[in-house]
Design a protein around this motif. Structure first.
Motif, short mmCIF file in Angstrom:
data_model
loop_
_atom_site.label_atom_id
_atom_site.label_comp_id
_atom_site.label_asym_id
_atom_site.label_seq_id
_atom_site.Cartn_x
_atom_site.Cartn_y
_atom_site.Cartn_z
N VAL A 152 0.85 -1.19 0.00
CA VAL A 152 0.00 0.00 0.00
C VAL A 152 0.88 1.24 0.00
O VAL A 152 0.64 2.20 -0.71
CB VAL A 152 -0.94 0.00 1.23
CG1 VAL A 152 -1.77 1.28 1.27
CG2 VAL A 152 -1.83 -1.22 1.20
N ASP A 153 1.92 1.21 0.82
CA ASP A 153 2.94 2.24 0.79
C ASP A 153 4.27 1.60 1.17
O ASP A 153 4.31 0.50 1.73
CB ASP A 153 2.60 3.43 1.70
CG ASP A 153 2.26 3.03 3.12
OD1 ASP A 153 3.10 2.34 3.75
OD2 ASP A 153 1.19 3.38 3.61
N LEU A 154 5.35 2.31 0.87
CA LEU A 154 6.68 1.70 1.01
C LEU A 154 7.70 2.77 1.36
O LEU A 154 7.64 3.90 0.86
CB LEU A 154 7.07 1.01 -0.31
CG LEU A 154 8.45 0.37 -0.40
CD1 LEU A 154 8.56 -0.83 0.54
CD2 LEU A 154 8.74 -0.05 -1.84
N SER A 155 8.63 2.42 2.23
CA SER A 155 9.81 3.23 2.50
C SER A 155 10.99 2.28 2.61
O SER A 155 10.81 1.06 2.59
CB SER A 155 9.65 4.05 3.78
OG SER A 155 9.81 3.23 4.93
N TYR A 156 12.19 2.84 2.76
CA TYR A 156 13.34 1.94 2.87
C TYR A 156 13.43 1.30 4.25
O TYR A 156 14.27 0.42 4.48
CB TYR A 156 14.64 2.68 2.52
CG TYR A 156 15.09 3.70 3.54
CD1 TYR A 156 15.94 3.33 4.60
CD2 TYR A 156 14.70 5.03 3.45
CE1 TYR A 156 16.36 4.26 5.52
CE2 TYR A 156 15.12 5.96 4.38
CZ TYR A 156 15.95 5.57 5.41
OH TYR A 156 16.36 6.51 6.33
#
Length: 226
Positions: A152-156
């Motif tokens: 749905v959402d992504l970060s490192y």
């Protein structure tokens, strides 16, 4: 697959109000003292309480912890001055006002501890390193080598992943995530939050090179922040 709507952090209005009160306290004391010629606190107290208020205005756990330390320092220092003033030469009205201020600041510390958690603070925050920005990226992901899903959402530092209803994921479970669109990176992480239609996973044991690869991929996609 239907994705869940991103839930933002809630605003800790109580902490913000408390911070405003702390910032205003030395300013009001200075203005009142200029008219009456008598100040309730000294310069050290002004610096401690103003610094505490300014720190609590910044919604980050490192800043809030600094604010708590400054508040406790103010309570300790003011309590010490109250003890020193006990005796025939002390002004009971002034000492009572100082004591009430100490109790107010102690209550503020307790309130900050209550809000020192999600959804008021971002759990992805590091104490000193910057928080990885989260992007609205919907890409395929394979959970534990067999469950096909998408982010749905992504970060490192982690991801929010849509899951079918009736899934048996639990908070604290460790999972593996294969990001097929980012060089087939295999990330391992821990589930921080479980909702009806998604789970939130924090990456663990991800190498600096893998984090940089995810960061570069996110930067190249021109994605909106979540």
């Amino acid at each position: 697959m239907e994705t869940a709507k991103t839930a933002g952090l809630e605003r800790p209005f109580v902490v913000q109000l408390a911070a405003a009160v702390l910032i205003a306290t030395p300013l009001m004391d200075i203005l009142t003292g200029q008219r009456t010629g008598s100040y309730l606190f000294d310069v050290v107290s002004w610096i401690l309480i103003f610094g505490a208020g300014a720190s609590l205005m910044v919604r980050h756990k490192s800043s809030w912890m600094l604010g708590i330390i400054l508040c406790l320092s103010f309570v300790g220092y003011t309590g010490y001055t109250i003890v020193l003033a006990i005796g025939p030469g002390g002004n009971p009205v002034t000492q009572t006002a100082k004591l009430l201020d100490c109790l107010l600041v102690a209550f503020i510390v307790g309130s900050v501890f209550y809000f020192f958690r999600y959804p008021y603070l971002d759990r992805r925050q590091h104490w000193f390193a910057p928080t990885g920005s989260r992007f609205a990226a919907q890409i395929p992901v394979v959970i534990n080598g067999s469950i096909q899903s998408q982010t749905v959402d992504l970060s490192y530092t982690g991801a929010r992943i849509a899951v079918p209803q009736g899934s048996t994921f639990k908070k604290g479970d460790r999972v593996s995530l294969a990001l097929t669109e980012i060089n087939d990176i295999l990330c391992h992480g821990q589930i921080l939050d479980v909702q009806e239609s998604f789970i939130r996973v924090h990456f663990e044991d991800t190498s600096a090179a893998e984090q940089e690869l995810i960061r570069q991929w996110l930067s190249s996609q021109n994605l909106p922040k979540a």
